[in-house]
Motif scaffolding. Structure first.
Motif, mmCIF file in Angstrom:
data_model
loop_
_atom_site.group_PDB
_atom_site.id
_atom_site.type_symbol
_atom_site.label_atom_id
_atom_site.label_comp_id
_atom_site.label_asym_id
_atom_site.label_seq_id
_atom_site.Cartn_x
_atom_site.Cartn_y
_atom_site.Cartn_z
ATOM 1 N N LEU A 92 -30.630 34.622 4.081
ATOM 2 C CA LEU A 92 -29.914 33.545 4.765
ATOM 3 C C LEU A 92 -31.089 33.055 5.671
ATOM 4 N N ARG A 93 -32.114 34.001 6.353
ATOM 5 C CA ARG A 93 -33.006 33.291 7.310
ATOM 6 C C ARG A 93 -34.265 32.827 6.808
ATOM 7 N N ALA A 94 -34.460 33.556 5.791
ATOM 8 C CA ALA A 94 -35.838 33.426 4.985
ATOM 9 C C ALA A 94 -36.152 33.379 3.624
ATOM 10 N N GLY A 95 -35.082 33.307 2.893
ATOM 11 C CA GLY A 95 -35.191 33.511 1.495
ATOM 12 C C GLY A 95 -34.221 32.280 0.745
ATOM 13 N N ALA A 120 -31.178 31.549 0.467
ATOM 14 C CA ALA A 120 -30.029 31.093 1.181
ATOM 15 C C ALA A 120 -30.169 30.216 2.533
ATOM 16 N N VAL A 121 -31.440 29.906 2.944
ATOM 17 C CA VAL A 121 -31.481 29.173 4.277
ATOM 18 C C VAL A 121 -30.821 27.932 3.976
ATOM 19 N N GLY A 122 -30.284 27.609 5.187
ATOM 20 C CA GLY A 122 -29.554 26.326 5.473
ATOM 21 C C GLY A 122 -28.022 26.498 4.743
ATOM 22 N N GLU A 123 -27.467 27.701 3.868
ATOM 23 C CA GLU A 123 -26.295 27.675 3.300
ATOM 24 C C GLU A 123 -25.386 28.350 4.497
ATOM 25 N N SER A 169 -20.130 34.289 6.042
ATOM 26 C CA SER A 169 -18.999 33.541 5.945
ATOM 27 C C SER A 169 -19.315 32.310 7.256
ATOM 28 N N GLU A 170 -19.406 31.072 7.038
ATOM 29 C CA GLU A 170 -20.034 30.146 8.074
ATOM 30 C C GLU A 170 -21.164 30.601 8.758
ATOM 31 N N GLY A 171 -22.129 31.304 8.077
ATOM 32 C CA GLY A 171 -23.524 31.571 8.529
ATOM 33 C C GLY A 171 -23.442 32.920 9.161
ATOM 34 N N ASP A 183 -31.774 38.135 15.263
ATOM 35 C CA ASP A 183 -30.473 37.581 15.677
ATOM 36 C C ASP A 183 -29.712 37.993 16.877
ATOM 37 N N GLU A 184 -29.672 39.394 16.945
ATOM 38 C CA GLU A 184 -29.133 40.090 18.061
ATOM 39 C C GLU A 184 -29.930 39.766 19.431
ATOM 40 N N LEU A 185 -31.099 39.726 19.298
ATOM 41 C CA LEU A 185 -31.840 39.537 20.652
ATOM 42 C C LEU A 185 -31.789 38.070 20.961
#
Lengths: 416, 416
Positions: A201-204, A206-209, A227-229, A397-399
């Motif tokens: 999601l962040r770097a592969g 799925a970026v932008g999905e 789900s919704e990012g 993400d947590e930070l």
């Protein structure tokens, strides 16, 4: 809006500073005036936030941009070198350790065989030792966070494994406490397929999905659901446990390691392919695998993939059958979850394009036309490093997105 | 944090006012000092927000609370009478219309048979007329929002149905524009099972839960999925489309209305039960249903339920078989989604406790021990009104939780 303010002890000011940092970090705003506009914030507030962020080293005043008259505005950059993360990602039989910058870029990695069955004390001792061996590559940067990916369900809020089936001794173990005290940094722990999904999601791929299913086909089979990012982890952290979904029709007599019959993993996972490949070597139906077995080692999944590539028909049948079962279950997941993208990863996906084509075909055949109308089914672009990269992004993400530390304290507590 | 500020054109001040309203509305804070503490906000900011909210009529200064010394603080209340919502919830063959206050309480309802196949123009004309007939019960309150639930997938961001299988003529129809211009209010549209799930989450069996599956067993079968307190709608709004998941083992030759075979809905939905019940009446295997069929009307699902309650063994078998199939598919959903709660609703769940017990039994038998460890499977507490109540809560969530209007403008635009 729920819990937006105050939930983690952050003040309204902290929240605004977090927002400004987020906009700079994600390149949504690069100048003071962009921050003001995109963030709907007053100039004074923006200036205060930037001063704070520059003071703590997270933002640097970068190059001068082209001006449209008047004094040229300076571009603000997120300073990924302000700190480092330490990450470890366990599989059943291996562990990868790495150190990254604050953008998730790997500065150094170390991988080795490791039996997770050794239990948490021994395993985490080994991780600490390996983390210490790679840490020098961070050149003295402060460790802002530690991330761990584990091959079993994890209660994300506490970082404790929850009845993990292949990790004896780990149930309820306080991984956070163990590593936090060593590195004096907040620690986050999640399931290996969830971090793999976050990496995509962040770097592969799925970026932008926003709605994504990441299916890992390794020794076992598991999915990470977005789900919704956001990662959908479920009540016990066991969401995406698709390896034990029953397959339709055939092979219902195969007993799974979970004790039930007909589970996807028991007929289509890497271990199942090796089991059936070994049988095909023994009964002579696969000349290719019989040759391998005549050597001095056991058959591994790559032998079956290799055999198929060399035209061994038994190997080809094994992979096609596995792909068909995987496609059937994936079709069910697609119907239920309606993702825009399915990313396939894990060792078995290194099988050729016909393996993926068979999976795709089954999904399109068995899912509803609406759910597959704009659906893409692609291979992971991060490959083997995906889960390790995702582990770093979990910490980031947590930070920086949740903006708080593992104990719920605001990020800024780290700096004071 | 993504998009937290500015995403919908709201200013930082608007956001803080929204937060204060949310805390009061959800009873998380009842006094100025609680707001200050829970919201981590300065006294001055809290006072400004409350003044604004009182001015627009959304908050009223309520009763004096017990003081612990000094001047007694006044309790702040959300004023649900400040406005009204109009809602309509379509099934395949019926529509419910209602007017509610700003807490989602029904002030008046009107329901009638209606064929959604009539198409959007005729159907929405009828809804407008019916809404106008109930609107007087709101005693002149301004309409803050309009909500519509439809029996098919909806693209939530635009409110347009997406290739809905049982709604000819509705594909892509601009429901928002049609109703918005009539009532001069923002309009939101969602799938009927999603609004039913939201109803259970906000006012029914799922209050306080975060990961929930709401399964509606009516003529068809569908699920509403809640992930961390939010509806998971999926890429095309078709998430939860579980009616077409293939069932294991038996009945694989039954052709579904979707054209494939062995779909859950085709063997266990209300329509399937009626089909099999009619056959049992015709071949004499069900004396109870044969009696019904000898009268002047067709068999409906409640006849089968009634027959089972009267000990007709064919009716009992029909329901048990349906329950077993539903339980099998629900087990798969539980494995994949890991909810803490499953809520069963829809007409068929009015079948006796043994119907629910069979579903539960299959879920516990076929799901992983971890996913069922703390899982509860319960009946809807809202019953028939659930989806209508949920439709109101969809509007309330968008107005007060997302804090913005249908076109993305901040809520406060409504008041100016």
């Amino acid at each position: 809006m729920e819990g937006r303010l105050g939930a983690n002890g952050a003040t309204a000011d902290d929240e605004v500073t977090s927002t400004v940092l987020h906009l700079i970090r994600t390149s949504q705003a690069r100048t003071r005036s962009e921050l003001s506009r995109v963030g709907n914030l007053g100039r004074t507030v923006v200036s205060r936030c930037i001063r704070e962020l520059i003071d703590v080293g997270l933002v640097i005043d970068g190059e001068t941009t082209i001006s449209n008259g008047g004094r040229a505005p300076r571009e603000l950059c997120f300073n990924a070198d302000a700190g480092a993360l330490l990450i470890a990602k366990f599989g059943a039989t291996a562990v990868s350790v790495g150190v990254t910058d604050l953008a998730g870029k790997m500065l150094a990695t170390a991988g080795s065989a490791w039996q997770i069955e050794a239990g948490p004390d021994e395993s985490l001792d080994y991780v600490v030792e390996t983390m210490r061996s790679v840490q020098p590559k961070a050149a003295g940067r402060r460790v802002w966070g530690v991330g761990v990916g584990l091959p079993g369900p994890v209660e994300f809020a506490t970082g404790r494994p929850t009845s993990p089936p292949i990790m004896p001794g780990w149930d309820g173990y306080d991984v956070r406490a163990r590593l936090g005290v060593v590195f004096d940094a907040p620690v986050w722990v999640d399931n290996d397929v969830n971090v793999m999904a976050l990496g995509e999601l962040r770097a592969g791929a799925a970026v932008g999905e926003r709605d994504v299913v990441v299916l890992k086909i390794g020794t076992g089979i598991g999915a990470g659901l977005i789900s919704e990012g956001h990662i959908h982890r479920g009540a016990q952290g066991s969401a995406g446990d698709v390896g034990h979904v029953p397959v339709i029709g055939t092979a219902l007599d195969v007993v799974c390691r979970c004790g039930r019959t007909g589970c996807l993993e028991a007929v289509a996972g890497g271990a199942a392919i090796v089991r059936d490949g070994s049988a095909a070597a023994a009964d002579g139906s696969s000349p290719f695998l019989a040759d391998v077995a005549a050597g001095d080692r056991s058959i591994v999944v790559f032998d079956v993939i290799d055999g198929a590539a060399h035209g061994d028909s038994a190997c080809m049948t094994l992979l096609t059958t596995a792909a068909r079962h995987i496609g059937d279950v994936l079709a069910t997941i697609v119907n239920i979850y309606n993702p825009s993208l399915v990313v396939l990863g894990g060792a078995v996906t290194s099988a050729g394009d016909s393996f993926l084509a068979t999976i795709r075909q089954q999904v399109y055949l068995r899912s509803s036309p609406l759910a597959t109308r704009d659906l893409r089914v692609v291979r992971s672009t991060l490959g083997q490093l995906g889960a390790a990269i995702g582990t770093a992004h979990m910490v980031l993400d947590e930070l920086f997105v949740a903006g708080c530390l593992a104990d719920g304290a605001p990020l800024w507590d780290l700096l004071t």
